[in-house]
Design a protein around this motif. Structure first.
Motif, PDB file in Angstrom:
ATOM      1  N   LYS A  14       0.828  -1.217   0.000  1.00 25.31           N
ATOM      2  CA  LYS A  14       0.000   0.000   0.000  1.00 25.31           C
ATOM      3  C   LYS A  14       0.859   1.263   0.000  1.00 25.31           C
ATOM      4  N   GLY A  15       1.897   1.258  -0.828  1.00 27.21           N
ATOM      5  CA  GLY A  15       2.727   2.454  -1.003  1.00 27.21           C
ATOM      6  C   GLY A  15       3.815   2.640   0.037  1.00 27.21           C
ATOM      7  N   GLU A  16       3.930   1.735   1.011  1.00 29.23           N
ATOM      8  CA  GLU A  16       4.955   1.853   2.045  1.00 29.23           C
ATOM      9  C   GLU A  16       5.940   0.710   1.936  1.00 29.23           C
ATOM     10  N   TYR A  17       7.200   1.001   2.253  1.00 34.66           N
ATOM     11  CA  TYR A  17       8.242  -0.018   2.216  1.00 34.66           C
ATOM     12  C   TYR A  17       8.354  -0.715   3.569  1.00 34.66           C
ATOM     13  N   PHE A  18       8.454  -2.041   3.535  1.00 29.35           N
ATOM     14  CA  PHE A  18       8.651  -2.858   4.719  1.00 29.35           C
ATOM     15  C   PHE A  18       9.915  -3.687   4.518  1.00 29.35           C
ATOM     16  N   VAL A  73       9.167 -11.270   9.863  1.00 31.01           N
ATOM     17  CA  VAL A  73       8.858 -10.019  10.551  1.00 31.01           C
ATOM     18  C   VAL A  73       9.490  -8.882   9.759  1.00 31.01           C
ATOM     19  N   ARG A  74       8.757  -7.785   9.624  1.00 33.63           N
ATOM     20  CA  ARG A  74       9.240  -6.636   8.848  1.00 33.63           C
ATOM     21  C   ARG A  74       9.058  -5.343   9.630  1.00 33.63           C
ATOM     22  N   PHE A  75       9.811  -4.334   9.207  1.00 39.28           N
ATOM     23  CA  PHE A  75       9.758  -3.010   9.823  1.00 39.28           C
ATOM     24  C   PHE A  75       9.368  -1.980   8.786  1.00 39.28           C
ATOM     25  N   ARG A  76       8.581  -0.990   9.212  1.00 36.93           N
ATOM     26  CA  ARG A  76       8.203   0.095   8.297  1.00 36.93           C
ATOM     27  C   ARG A  76       9.383   1.046   8.142  1.00 36.93           C
ATOM     28  N   LYS A  77       9.795   1.251   6.903  1.00 36.05           N
ATOM     29  CA  LYS A  77      10.909   2.147   6.617  1.00 36.05           C
ATOM     30  C   LYS A  77      10.615   3.557   7.137  1.00 36.05           C
ATOM     31  N   LYS A  78       9.388   3.998   6.999  1.00 42.16           N
ATOM     32  CA  LYS A  78       8.992   5.330   7.448  1.00 42.16           C
ATOM     33  C   LYS A  78       9.228   5.504   8.959  1.00 42.16           C
TER      34      LYS A  78
END
Length: 89
Positions: A14-18, A73-78
């Motif tokens: 949805k437009g965000e990097y993880f 498991v992932r992290f939001r780059k933002k």
């Protein structure tokens, strides 16, 4: 403004990097010129500890995300950028 080089494993949802844990460490080391960086689970959050080239150490706590279709498991780059920029002043 920091540039983000797209890695093959980075997921865009949805437009965000993880980023997964390995990608997170590689990204932070490159983007913020860190000597070292590591992650550790604590109380449902992940603590990212690091040291920059000037010898200044920092620790941030960030939430981790997991999609229904993956055990990774992932992290939001933002969120990573926000926390690191906040630390830099």
């Amino acid at each position: 403004m920091l540039l983000f080089y797209s890695l093959p494993m980075v997921k865009k949802i949805k437009g965000e990097y993880f980023l997964n844990r390995t990608e997170t460490i590689e990204y932070l080391m490159s983007a913020y010129h860190l000597k070292w960086c590591n992650t550790k689970w604590v109380d449902g959050l992940v603590i990212i500890s690091s040291e920059d080239m000037k010898g200044v150490r920092s620790r941030i706590k960030v939430p981790a995300y997991k999609s229904k279709k993956s055990s990774t498991v992932r992290f939001r780059k933002k969120e990573l950028d926000y926390e690191f920029l906040r630390r830099l002043g």
